[in-house]
Write a protein that holds these residues in place. Structure first.
Motif, short mmCIF file in Angstrom:
data_model
loop_
_atom_site.label_atom_id
_atom_site.label_comp_id
_atom_site.label_asym_id
_atom_site.label_seq_id
_atom_site.Cartn_x
_atom_site.Cartn_y
_atom_site.Cartn_z
N THR A 148 1.07 -1.04 -0.17
CA THR A 148 -0.13 -0.17 -0.15
C THR A 148 1.16 0.70 -0.12
OG1 THR A 148 -1.83 -1.36 1.29
CG2 THR A 148 -2.27 1.58 0.68
N PHE A 149 1.73 1.11 1.26
CA PHE A 149 2.90 2.50 0.62
C PHE A 149 3.51 2.67 -0.81
CE2 PHE A 149 3.70 2.39 5.95
CZ PHE A 149 2.10 3.74 6.02
N CYS A 150 4.34 1.41 -0.86
CA CYS A 150 4.93 1.58 -2.21
C CYS A 150 3.98 2.13 -4.01
CB CYS A 150 5.47 0.41 -2.56
SG CYS A 150 7.10 -0.14 -1.97
N HIS A 151 2.66 1.64 -3.47
CA HIS A 151 1.98 1.54 -4.75
C HIS A 151 1.43 3.30 -4.40
CE1 HIS A 151 -2.39 2.64 -6.26
NE2 HIS A 151 -2.04 1.75 -6.52
N ASP A 158 -1.99 10.10 -0.80
CA ASP A 158 -1.72 10.03 0.78
C ASP A 158 -1.48 8.43 1.53
OD1 ASP A 158 -2.07 12.57 0.57
OD2 ASP A 158 -4.17 12.60 1.16
N ILE A 159 -0.64 8.69 2.52
CA ILE A 159 -0.69 7.16 3.47
C ILE A 159 -1.59 7.84 4.88
CG2 ILE A 159 1.00 6.31 1.97
CD1 ILE A 159 2.66 6.22 4.05
N GLN A 160 -2.37 6.52 5.55
CA GLN A 160 -3.10 6.63 6.56
C GLN A 160 -1.32 5.81 7.65
OE1 GLN A 160 -6.60 5.51 7.03
NE2 GLN A 160 -6.99 7.17 6.61
N ILE A 161 -1.08 7.00 9.02
CA ILE A 161 0.05 5.95 9.13
C ILE A 161 -0.97 6.25 11.01
CG2 ILE A 161 2.16 5.75 10.48
CD1 ILE A 161 3.30 7.39 7.86
N ASN A 162 -1.96 5.94 11.89
CA ASN A 162 -2.15 6.06 12.90
C ASN A 162 -1.60 5.59 14.13
OD1 ASN A 162 -4.76 6.29 11.80
ND2 ASN A 162 -5.52 4.04 11.44
N GLN A 163 0.10 4.83 14.10
CA GLN A 163 0.88 3.98 14.86
C GLN A 163 1.89 4.11 14.06
OE1 GLN A 163 -1.98 0.82 15.98
NE2 GLN A 163 -1.89 1.58 18.38
#
Length: 369
Positions: A148-151, A158-163
């Motif tokens: 997901t991050f690479c794509h 955007d990417i989501q980083i909750n933790q």
């Protein structure tokens, strides 16, 4: 050897089948959810080894976990028993099997089926509890956060980083394949009741995101990731596999004038930088020396002469260079040097310097050879 691979269209399945073919295994029975169960019955009559990779990890409802990870495994084992086929069976489970959630419970149920099959039939079974896998051909928003991050990063999404401090245990697909081939040959890596892939990597979620972002930025700052770090090397290869197909190439800055052009290609803090220098016929470039900076010149096209003169000496040393004979010329410290195009075509030189250019400390002093 006839090898059955269930889940053949999945991330692991595609990689495994490609590697099996690389190793000369040509009789591969590929089975996936689009095939009729009658085909599986035919395959279980003949196969000599089973890679059971099929499973469900992101269904529309939780009931499908048990259907994909328990019921199908049960069908497979019943067919093998029906035909008295004692081919070894390798099952891909998950570290989630230790957890009390719908996915984990379904994976644990599949494991139990396989162990019971071993006790009942005395057939070799290999159960792998795999961590988060990553590598080429994985699916974003499905297989792994790495995908997901690479794509998304490759596409400015955007990417989501909750933790960000959450610790991830990652395993690279090539390391998985190497271990699976060992199991195929009867030499799996075993820890207690389970088989394991011996090479894994730990990284925090936030660090993972920043590292993958740096891969995208490397096209602008010309940096090369630290390939001495095993995880970085594997992640970078994975990132490249997610590049949009119309974005494999990127432009470099060409510093042009009447003499030709000079273009930086790549920069590394540990190994210096590589550049390409093009000189027009009759043009001389250089006429400078360095205290500590050193270089290597490789002419790949045209005819040239590289001249040296040690500072405080009158003796001139010449090296004839040509694209017809690839030869590296070291540029020692303490010698003023120049390169002259003596041919009729562009002189193209690949240049390596042991350090990246720093305008505040250029270590370059202009003196005629």
């Amino acid at each position: 050897m006839k090898i059955l691979v269930t889940g053949s269209n999945g991330f692991v399945g595609k990689n495994l089948i490609a590697e099996l073919k690389n190793k000369g295994y040509n009789e591969i029975f590929e089975f996936n959810r689009n095939n009729n169960i009658s085909l599986l019955e035919e395959y279980t009559k003949q196969c000599d080894f089973v890679f059971h990779l099929a499973g469900e990890n992101r269904p529309k409802n939780d009931n499908e976990f048990m259907e994909g990870n328990f019921v199908f495994t049960s069908q497979l084992l019943e067919l093998l028993k029906k035909y008295g086929n004692k081919a070894p069976v390798l099952l891909t489970s998950s570290i989630q099997a230790e957890k009390d959630n719908p996915y984990g419970r379904s994976k644990k149920a599949g494991e139990d089926l396989l162990f019971n099959y071993y006790y009942e039939t005395d057939t070799k079974v290999y159960v792998y509890r795999l961590p988060n896998l990553f590598g080429k051909w994985s699916k974003p928003n499905y297989n792994t956060v790495v995908a997901t991050f690479c794509h998304n990063i490759a596409r400015d999404l955007d990417i989501q980083i909750n933790q960000p401090d959450a610790e991830l245990s990652l395993c690279y697909i090539d390391d998985v394949l190497e271990e699976f081939l060992n199991a195929l040959e009867g030499n799996p890596t075993v820890h207690e009741d389970f088989c394991v892939v011996p090479v894994t990597h730990n990284i925090k979620l936030g660090e993972l995101a920043e590292l993958i972002k740096s891969f995208k930025e490397s096209r602008t700052n010309l940096s090369i990731p630290n390939m001495e770090d095993a995880l970085t090397k594997k992640l970078y290869s994975t990132y490249l596999s997610f590049l949009p197909e119309d974005q494999f190439s990127y432009d470099l800055k060409m510093n042009c004038d009447h003499r030709g052009y000079f273009t930086e290609f790549m920069r590394t803090p540990e190994r210096g930088q590589v550049s390409v220098n093009v000189s027009k016929p009759g043009i001389t470039k250089g006429n400078h020396w360095h205290h500590t900076k050193n270089e290597k010149f490789l002419v790949v096209n045209g005819e040239g002469v590289i001249r040296f003169r040690k500072i405080a000496s009158d003796e001139i040393i010449e090296y004839r260079v040509s694209g017809k004979k690839l030869q590296v010329v070291d540029i020692p410290t303490g010698y003023t040097h120049s390169i002259v195009n003596v041919g009729e075509t562009d002189l193209v030189t690949v240049m390596w310097a042991n350090e990246c250019f720093d305008p505040d400390k250029p270590d370059t002093y202009f003196v005629e050879v």
